[in-house]
Design a protein around this motif. Structure first.
Motif, PDB file in Angstrom:
ATOM      1  N   ASP A   1     -25.138  37.542  28.720  1.00  0.00           N
ATOM      2  CA  ASP A   1     -23.929  37.120  28.849  1.00  0.00           C
ATOM      3  C   ASP A   1     -24.170  35.415  29.981  1.00  0.00           C
TER       4      ASP A   1
ATOM      5  N   HIS B   1     -19.772  26.181  24.290  1.00  0.00           N
ATOM      6  CA  HIS B   1     -19.086  27.413  24.026  1.00  0.00           C
ATOM      7  C   HIS B   1     -18.679  27.605  25.578  1.00  0.00           C
ATOM      8  N   SER B   2     -17.580  28.183  26.215  1.00  0.00           N
ATOM      9  CA  SER B   2     -17.244  28.530  27.632  1.00  0.00           C
ATOM     10  C   SER B   2     -16.351  29.285  28.017  1.00  0.00           C
ATOM     11  N   PRO B   3     -16.605  30.682  26.946  1.00  0.00           N
ATOM     12  CA  PRO B   3     -15.229  31.148  27.222  1.00  0.00           C
ATOM     13  C   PRO B   3     -15.213  31.809  28.575  1.00  0.00           C
TER      14      PRO B   3
ATOM     15  N   SER C   1     -22.893  36.489  24.893  1.00  0.00           N
ATOM     16  CA  SER C   1     -20.921  36.350  24.740  1.00  0.00           C
ATOM     17  C   SER C   1     -20.688  34.939  24.474  1.00  0.00           C
ATOM     18  N   ARG C   2     -21.790  33.989  24.802  1.00  0.00           N
ATOM     19  CA  ARG C   2     -20.937  32.865  23.725  1.00  0.00           C
ATOM     20  C   ARG C   2     -22.008  31.838  23.400  1.00  0.00           C
TER      21      ARG C   2
ATOM     22  N   GLU D   1     -12.111  36.673  28.191  1.00  0.00           N
ATOM     23  CA  GLU D   1     -12.620  36.580  27.116  1.00  0.00           C
ATOM     24  C   GLU D   1     -14.295  37.154  27.213  1.00  0.00           C
ATOM     25  N   ARG D   2     -14.948  36.883  28.151  1.00  0.00           N
ATOM     26  CA  ARG D   2     -16.560  37.394  27.914  1.00  0.00           C
ATOM     27  C   ARG D   2     -16.281  38.628  28.058  1.00  0.00           C
TER      28      ARG D   2
ATOM     29  N   GLY E   1     -21.483  27.229  29.938  1.00  0.00           N
ATOM     30  CA  GLY E   1     -21.064  26.181  29.065  1.00  0.00           C
ATOM     31  C   GLY E   1     -20.465  26.180  28.601  1.00  0.00           C
TER      32      GLY E   1
ATOM     33  N   TRP F   1     -28.668  30.171  29.119  1.00  0.00           N
ATOM     34  CA  TRP F   1     -29.047  29.835  27.842  1.00  0.00           C
ATOM     35  C   TRP F   1     -30.586  30.143  27.545  1.00  0.00           C
TER      36      TRP F   1
END
Length: 382
Positions: free
Chosen positions: A183, A230-232, A225-226, A236-237, A187, A205
């Protein structure tokens, strides 16, 4: 809710003062002067509460601290409890219910204070065995039965976390087939810490991709995870990891501090301040902390328990690593070097391997190499 800090006033502050006074962290307010003021005493009390509950100790009442404060104001029996999909019920009363069900032999899942489907299943089974209506609602009749069966008894171990340990033991020392969610923090438009020409989201990343490659080389199933843009949310993660059936969850971050002298690496695992902690998460956090500190020479800022959503809402053991301070010139210089990020990725992989070895053929911290891991995997396959 609005974020509350020193200098604020109003009914929200009065509610916070009342909750803190109920926990003996503040003296009760007499009269009307100052009853709704967020003063120095309130800030100190909030910090004490945050430290006790494994929250960020900043003396500010944001959404996470406010939710924890509200939850602390409930005791088992003070309100009916049931499972709500849209907004799970949360509080100390739920935590007590989970603990008591588990002590009685009903698997309510991780005692995290959230009334989820595992808690509902355990409660319905308990109600059925007690010849109550198995409606999943913890009301007066269920509370009476829980109290009746809660006479003093010898207590030992934490069944949920003993099961975590047993799952690791049964999984065996090989990494092949293990499913790990990596994770990278932030992001997309959320860049995280930005300092010295570096952005936390980019560092995380890049580290995630380097770790992913090494894990896949050992036969592990590594999932990120992303995407890069994107930035969950943390929920959401956690859902991503739960839906994937992950064995472990590793969250990668860097830190900041107003003082440029703040530096080092720290690792975090689930714990709520009530004596409950993820034993596997704590063990893995310790391995990661020691390996990364030994291999990089970064200051060892140790491991810590936290009750962040990323820990309470994931069903597998989870660890978050804060790798350096981008506001520290030395840490920033190291993190800006791709070769240094390779060393960090290797250290995290070795820590995961050590977790599954459980002492079998292990080597001193900082000496196990990626080549050793590949050789061990090959030998176990023969």
């Amino acid at each position: 809710m609005r974020v509350l800090r020193r200098g604020d006033a109003g009914p929200d502050v009065a509610e916070i003062r009342s909750i803190l006074a109920g926990m003996d962290l503040l003296p009760p307010v007499t009269g009307t002067d100052g009853y709704d003021a967020f003063d120095v005493a309130v800030e100190h009390a909030v910090r004490a509460f945050q430290q006790r509950r494994g929250l960020m100790t900043d003396g500010i009442v944001g959404p996470a601290t406010f939710q924890a404060l509200k939850g602390a104001s409930y005791h088992l029996g003070s309100r009916p409890l049931s499972y709500m999909i849209a907004s799970p019920v949360h509080g100390d009363d739920v935590f007590t219910l989970q603990e008591r069900l588990t002590e009685l032999g009903f698997d309510a899942g991780r005692p995290d204070g959230y009334f989820g489907p595992a808690t509902e299943r355990a409660l319905k089974t308990f109600q059925r065995d007690m010849r109550l209506t198995p409606d999943g609602m913890c009301g007066p009749a269920t509370i009476r039965e829980l109290h009746r069966l809660s006479s003093p008894r010898a207590r030992g171990g934490r069944p949920v976390f003993l099961r975590e340990q047993e799952q690791v033991r049964q999984a065996g020392p090989r990494l092949r087939g293990k499913r790990i969610v990596i994770d990278p923090g932030h992001g997309g438009e959320d860049l995280g810490v930005v300092a010295g020409g570096l952005r936390e989201a980019d560092i995380a990343w890049d580290l995630a991709r380097r770790l992913e490659g090494r894990m896949k080389a050992t036969g592990m199933e590594a999932l990120i995870s992303r995407g890069p843009n994107h930035s969950p949310t943390e929920l959401e993660r956690a859902k991503f990891a739960n839906d994937a059936g992950a064995d472990l969850f590793l969250s990668l971050h860097s830190d900041k501090n107003p003082s440029p002298r703040a530096q080092g690496v720290a690792s975090f695992h689930f714990g709520n301040g009530n004596g409950t902690t993820s034993t596997v998460g704590e063990l893995l956090a310790g391995f990661i902390q020691r390996e990364v500190a030994a291999r990089t020479g970064m200051l060892d800022c140790r491991t810590h328990y936290k009750s962040w959503d990323i820990f309470t809402r994931t069903r597998c053991p989870a660890v978050r690593v804060e790798i350096g301070y981008l506001t520290n010139p030395d840490d920033a210089r190291k993190l800006g070097d791709p070769a240094f990020r390779d060393i960090v990725a290797e250290g995290i992989l070795i820590a995961v391997k050590r977790l599954y070895l459980l002492g079998e053929g292990d080597q001193p911290t900082g000496t196990f190499t990626f080549a050793d891991v590949l050789a061990h995997e090959l030998a176990k396959a023969e």
